[in-house]
Write an enzyme that holds these catalytic residues in place. Structure first.
Site, PDB file in Angstrom:
ATOM      1  N   SER A  17      40.074  64.661  58.081  1.00 26.76           N
ATOM      2  CA  SER A  17      40.793  63.905  57.061  1.00 26.76           C
ATOM      3  C   SER A  17      39.813  63.043  56.276  1.00 26.76           C
ATOM      4  O   SER A  17      38.658  62.900  56.655  1.00 26.76           O
ATOM      5  CB  SER A  17      41.892  63.052  57.700  1.00 26.76           C
ATOM      6  OG  SER A  17      41.354  62.208  58.673  1.00 26.76           O
ATOM      7  N   CYS A  18      40.301  62.485  55.188  1.00 31.02           N
ATOM      8  CA  CYS A  18      39.499  61.671  54.288  1.00 31.02           C
ATOM      9  C   CYS A  18      38.703  60.623  55.070  1.00 31.02           C
ATOM     10  O   CYS A  18      39.261  59.997  55.960  1.00 31.02           O
ATOM     11  CB  CYS A  18      40.424  60.995  53.276  1.00 31.02           C
ATOM     12  SG  CYS A  18      39.567  60.051  52.021  1.00 31.02           S
ATOM     13  N   PRO A  19      37.435  60.455  54.801  1.00 36.33           N
ATOM     14  CA  PRO A  19      36.662  61.032  53.698  1.00 36.33           C
ATOM     15  C   PRO A  19      35.809  62.243  54.107  1.00 36.33           C
ATOM     16  O   PRO A  19      34.987  62.698  53.329  1.00 36.33           O
ATOM     17  CB  PRO A  19      35.744  59.880  53.308  1.00 36.33           C
ATOM     18  CG  PRO A  19      35.402  59.247  54.636  1.00 36.33           C
ATOM     19  CD  PRO A  19      36.685  59.367  55.460  1.00 36.33           C
TER      20      PRO A  19
END
Length: 81
Positions: A17-19
């Site tokens: 997931s981000c980032p």
């Protein structure tokens, strides 16, 4: 829709997931030669906007296309310099 690019490398960031998709994409694109295309496979829906925004704001890369699948998002990024 099926995209036809000469893909130099595929980066699998599924489950990240981000980032991390952006961080790993930047690292992978740095290893490519000018003109080569990186295919990025992600499961994070946010990768659609994150990678597009990163490519738009980063010199030397171009977002060629993005595909939203049932579970996997595909991104095609070309190194331009």
């Amino acid at each position: 829709m099926s995209v036809e690019f000469d893909i130099a490398e595929t980066l699998d960031v599924k489950g990240a997931s981000c980032p991390m998709p952006v961080v790993k994409t930047k690292s992978a694109i740095d290893d490519l030669s000018e003109g080569e295309v990186l295919e990025v496979l992600a499961t994070d829906p946010g990768s659609m906007s994150d990678l597009d925004g990163w490519a738009a704001g980063t010199d030397g890369v171009e977002m060629l296309d993005q595909e939203e699948g049932d579970e996997v998002y595909k991104h095609y990024v070309r190194k331009t310099e």
